[in-house]
Design an enzyme around this catalytic site. Sequence first.
Site, short mmCIF file in Angstrom:
data_model
loop_
_atom_site.label_atom_id
_atom_site.label_comp_id
_atom_site.label_asym_id
_atom_site.label_seq_id
_atom_site.Cartn_x
_atom_site.Cartn_y
_atom_site.Cartn_z
N HIS B 53 34.93 -5.22 8.70
CA HIS B 53 34.74 -4.03 9.56
C HIS B 53 34.87 -4.43 11.03
CE1 HIS B 53 32.49 0.04 10.03
NE2 HIS B 53 33.11 -0.24 11.17
N HIS B 55 37.13 -3.48 14.91
CA HIS B 55 38.01 -2.58 15.65
C HIS B 55 38.81 -3.44 16.63
CE1 HIS B 55 35.82 1.08 14.28
NE2 HIS B 55 34.80 0.25 14.27
N ARG B 57 41.54 -2.16 18.29
CA ARG B 57 41.98 -1.24 19.36
C ARG B 57 43.48 -1.13 19.56
NH1 ARG B 57 37.26 1.17 19.05
NH2 ARG B 57 35.53 0.12 20.10
N ASN B 87 40.77 3.72 13.59
CA ASN B 87 40.65 4.66 14.72
C ASN B 87 41.35 4.14 15.97
OD1 ASN B 87 38.67 2.66 14.95
ND2 ASN B 87 37.22 3.99 15.98
N ASP B 145 36.15 5.74 9.60
CA ASP B 145 35.11 5.20 10.48
C ASP B 145 35.29 5.72 11.89
OD1 ASP B 145 32.83 3.49 10.90
OD2 ASP B 145 34.15 2.26 12.12
N HIS B 172 31.54 5.76 6.96
CA HIS B 172 30.57 5.80 8.07
C HIS B 172 29.70 7.02 7.83
CE1 HIS B 172 29.67 5.76 12.61
NE2 HIS B 172 29.16 6.89 12.18
N ASP B 297 31.20 -4.87 12.83
CA ASP B 297 31.55 -3.60 13.49
C ASP B 297 32.00 -3.90 14.93
OD1 ASP B 297 32.02 -0.94 13.96
OD2 ASP B 297 29.91 -0.32 13.95
N HIS B 301 34.71 -2.64 24.23
CA HIS B 301 34.95 -1.56 25.19
C HIS B 301 35.14 -2.15 26.58
CE1 HIS B 301 34.40 1.93 22.71
NE2 HIS B 301 33.24 1.49 22.26
#
Lengths: 309, 417
Positions: B53, B55, B57, B87, B145, B172, B297, B301
């Site tokens: 899991h 991200h 980006r 996502n 998710d 999720h 997860d 950012h």
Amino acid sequence: MGLKSKDLLGMKQLTPEEIMEILDTAKTMKMVITSGNKKTSHLQGKSVVTLFYENSTRTRLSFELASKYMGSTSANISASGSSVAKGESLLDTARTIDMMGTDIIVMRHPQSGAPHSIADKLNASVVNAGDGMNEHPTQALLDMLTMYERFDKFEGKKIAICGDIYHSRVVRSNAIGLAKLGANVSVYGPRTMMPIGIEKMGVTIADSVEDCVRDADAVMGLRVQLERMKSSLFPSVAEYAKFYAITPEVLKLAKPDAFLMHPGPCNHGVELPTAVYDCDQSVINKQVTNGVAVRMAVLYLLMARRNNL
Amino acid sequence: MKTILKNCKLVNSDKTEIYIEDGKFADKFDEKIADEVIDVNGRTVLPGLVDMHVHFREPGYEYKENIATGSAAAARGGFTSVCTMPNTNPVCDNAAVVSGIIKKANEVGLVRVYPIGAAGKNLESNELAEIGLMKEAGIVAISNDGKPIATSGFMRKVLEYSSDFDIPVLNHEEDLTISDGAMNEGEVSTSIGIRGVPTASEDIMIARDIILSEYLGIPVHICHVSTKGGLRMIREAKARGVKVTCETCPHYFTLTDKSCENYDTNFKMHPPLRTEEDRLAVIEAIKDGTVDCIVTDHAPHHQDDKEVEFSHALNGIVGLESSFALCYTYLVKPGIITMEKLLELMCYNPSNILKLGRGGMNVGDDADLAVFDLDNEFVFEKDKMLSKGRNTPFDGWKLYGQTVLTMMGGKKTYELR
Ligand SMILES: [Zn+2]
């Protein structure tokens, strides 16, 4: 004595001694306001800027008069409080004001924690004039001054607060401040407006408006925003007024010498019937003077701390 | 290419040497014919870790992270396989995006990247994404998710249709109709005036998905569980034979909502940090096997998305570079679980749930491994991270289990200097 922190972010950050010092100073300041010559030189040569991201008439005016009565240069900035306003631009704005030599920035912002996020990045002192649902410390201090003028100590007094507890920064600041001084705060409102875990802040949740107000030494009504009706927090004004308002009958349950407060602006006929607003026990209009006195005290004490460093 | 690792400490084996030939674990060969002999000085060698899991980006939000920086961060964390959530922008809801991610990841070559496809087109809960075609392109699971599957009706279709392709569904769990907040709803959120995300929001959806899984007889995997109630339901469902598996993250057993008191947005994620009671329940569930996997997860950012008012800040924290050390320091070192158990959580179980075939260290298996220093304390520093994100709540933490070396297919993907 004096204040420990350069900023006034909330009642959470104040000690009981600091609260009492502000209240005692405010009593002195009130004499200035009620005297013929409303002018002191405490803030002579200093500057105070109000930076408001939310509309407010009375709080802003109250700060502005407080700073002017003490001889400071003051300026007011209204910024857009749209929900997409980014903190980055908030910090940029605050830094700009800071760099212009501002001593104290009085800030209101729709987001909880906004003043906290800039305070330690600025040279200026930051006074929280309301942040989201978090705190509104000078409102609590003025409420406490109103009480302090009527009873000499807070210990063991019962303070009843009724209305929209969830969204109220006034409740949070009052609950924290009053608990620190040993008062017993009782709250009541629709369960849909009662935040989870509020009792952990040292308040008691009453079973009814009657239960809340019974034997109280002071009673405070809170503004109910009618928009809350649309989000299903209560069904109608009529129902609110019937089950949750502080009616004359309810107010009779308080101690005989109890008094009624409201942070304003009030929705007449919703949280308070007009007859109650104007009744003998109501000190709502008198509170406004105390607002200026408390803000003078806060600005004075913060400036004294700045001068001594 | 022939490599030997000398002076290794292995879990459940007395062997001290590892032989690698052409990217695979090999039988012993003479040191003289080795191209490289690496002395790991008695450090612990584990199979390369698997994070199901993350991200990364890319495509779309490369200013936060890209496949290259995400892969480097994974390698630094001792991971040799990761599964990337869909996502992105465009959303990974079709075979072309899947292929693009795999191609880019292969070029980077620092970690095996297994994309996860969206369950619904554009992560919405109304039209199914092309799950079959995405499987052909290489997805190992589907998930919405970041945008929870809103209705029971759509969740049912997702479970049914993906079962035709034997594709696991990872969900999720969040009921957005009672969750419009920025942190756990409770005494802390009330005190600091931040709107709350109740545990009920997560628990309601976990209950729904267990009920659907049991009713349909189709497995479901619950993402990043943070609540005591959710774990209790999963434990009960497992005992009944429901094919439910779940994961949690290091922040749910090391932190609580108290950390949000100063409005530090590096403590903001979804699900939010819960109470001490939940934190202890997560540890208990890790111990008793209710939790199958520990994932990061990993959600990088940019500071512009984080250095804002708490309610405006985006959700998520980076995790790849701190995960193993947190797990080792807070679970294995105090004796809560064994190292074997940690390997199940961070390698074998995720590999099995998604049928990745990872974690083997037998002759012929891909030489994916990671070497950790379990003996010396180190300070985790955000400025040393290889991820583009700096949004970690663990900056300055003193931990054990620093990664010394990571190899994927016999190739060095990270080396501590
Ligand atoms: Zn998620």
